[in-house]
Design an enzyme around this catalytic site. Structure first.
Site, PDB file in Angstrom:
ATOM      1  N   TRP A 237       0.824  -1.211   0.000  1.00  0.00           N
ATOM      2  CA  TRP A 237       0.000   0.000   0.000  1.00  0.00           C
ATOM      3  C   TRP A 237       0.854   1.254   0.000  1.00  0.00           C
ATOM      4  CZ3 TRP A 237      -4.435  -0.565  -1.956  1.00  0.00           C
ATOM      5  CH2 TRP A 237      -5.109  -1.785  -1.819  1.00  0.00           C
TER       6      TRP A 237
ATOM      7  N   ASP B 159      -1.905   6.693   6.388  1.00  0.00           N
ATOM      8  CA  ASP B 159      -3.010   5.811   6.017  1.00  0.00           C
ATOM      9  C   ASP B 159      -3.205   4.859   7.188  1.00  0.00           C
ATOM     10  OD1 ASP B 159      -4.676   3.833   5.063  1.00  0.00           O
ATOM     11  OD2 ASP B 159      -3.497   3.382   3.280  1.00  0.00           O
TER      12      ASP B 159
ATOM     13  N   LYS C 271     -12.634  -2.073   7.378  1.00  0.00           N
ATOM     14  CA  LYS C 271     -11.847  -2.940   8.248  1.00  0.00           C
ATOM     15  C   LYS C 271     -12.320  -2.810   9.700  1.00  0.00           C
ATOM     16  CE  LYS C 271      -8.139  -2.228   4.930  1.00  0.00           C
ATOM     17  NZ  LYS C 271      -8.177  -3.545   4.268  1.00  0.00           N
TER      18      LYS C 271
END
Length: 359
Positions: free
Chosen positions: A101, A171, A195
């Protein structure tokens, strides 16, 4: 029969939240309609949105000088929004690369800025994070960006990097609400909801207000934090159902005792699963212990040919979503807030039996 869902996202949600949403599906609060049918401008939905923001501020102790935005486009949309809102074209930005990511965020930022990668964990096969103090942040950088938790690799920062006077951006998709987070140390925190916050379709952005107003003139309006803050995240029609469900999840977290209680539960779950892996000669976690994620636990077996049987047999036992990401293989258990300790214990019991039969 509900299974124990170890998927990385969209992920398991609290049963109490799903049952509450089910009970309100046709008639939310005596309105005679579903949240899905409400105008986002109606007093009913404006109250739902305000309640979600209030609960998020309370749970994370978000300072008053931060805007709280509920947007679309996921964390991936914010990969572009961050440079577009914080820098001029060609400006220097700083990134830490700790896995998949991070790489995606860097790739997107390079379309808009001069990215300097201050640390790259390639040599560790992205199984660690840079040592604290091992990199120097250029003070002319528009911001320093890092991925707090690499969902695919199971790598998590155990510390908050020091960026000096440079705005720190993270993030936090896989870790938000899993433990306390000192929001005041960051310029921007963003997190995809699917999540720990709720269903897919919405992303939360916490941005310090003094960083608003820096957006490029040509930034698309749906990515413009200032425009969205001024419109209470309703410049366009927001994902109303997802926003409502995020609010229910936030209420559930408060009922469980808040992020401090979540941290204790999550530590216990992680200790149980990592303890089982480390005590075994059959399973192996590839991540440096100091950088192990509380939320995403990858593990390997001695023979890759056993991976598919493991996943299939686990599914038959009511343990879903254990296949590792297609880019790395192996297995991965995501043990977010809504995963109970009983689910992790069931996984450990299955792993023990699978090792007995195949070891």
């Amino acid at each position: 029969m509900r299974v124990f869902n170890f998927s990385a996202g969209p992920a398991t949600m609290p049963l109490e939240v799903l049952e509450r949403a089910q009970s309100e599906l046709l008639d939310r609060g005596g309105s005679g309609m579903s949240v899905m049918e409400m105008s986002h401008r109606s007093p009913e939905f404006v109250a739902i949105a305000a309640d979600a923001e209030r609960r998020l501020r309370e749970l994370l102790s978000v300072p008053d000088d931060y805007a709280v935005l509920f947007l679309q486009g996921g964390a991936t949309g914010q990969f572009a929004a961050v440079p577009l809102n914080l820098t001029a074209p060609g400006a220097r930005t700083a990134y830490l690369n700790t896995g998949s990511w991070s790489k995606k965020a860097i790739g997107e930022a390079r379309r808009f800025t001069d990215v300097q990668v201050l640390a790259d964990e390639k040599d560790s096969n992205y199984a660690s994070v840079p040592a604290q103090g091992s990199f120097e942040v250029p003070q002319d950088a528009g911001y320093l960006h890092y991925t707090l938790n690499e969902t695919i690799g199971g790598v998590e920062f155990p510390y908050v990097p020091d960026a000096g006077e440079v705005p720190l951006v993270t993030d936090a998709s896989s870790t938000i609400l899993s433990r306390p987070l000192d929001v005041g140390r960051f310029g921007v925190v963003y997190a995809g909801a699917q999540k720990n916050l709720g269903p897919s379709g919405i992303v939360v952005v916490l941005v310090r207000r003094d960083l608003l107003g820096r957006a490029r003139p040509d930034v698309p309006s749906v990515l413009d934090w200032t425009a969205m803050a001024e419109a209470d995240s309703m410049l366009n029609t927001p994902p109303t159902l997802a926003w409502y469900l995020v609010g229910l999840v936030l209420e559930w977290v408060q009922e469980q005792g808040g992020v401090e209680a979540m941290a204790r539960r999550n530590q216990a779950k992680a200790d149980l699963l990592y303890g089982a892996i480390d005590a075994s000669d059959f399973y192996r976690n590839p991540v440096e212990p100091a950088a192990r994620s509380w939320m995403n636990v990858p593990f390997l077996v001695p023979d890759p040919a056993l991976e598919k049987p493991f996943v299939a047999q686990a599914a038959e036992a009511g343990l879903s979503g254990l296949a590792g990401h297609r880019s790395v293989g192996g297995m991965r258990a995501s043990i977010y807030n809504a995963m109970p300790l009983e689910g992790v214990q069931a996984l450990v019991d299955f792993m023990t039996e699978f090792e007995r039969k195949n070891g």
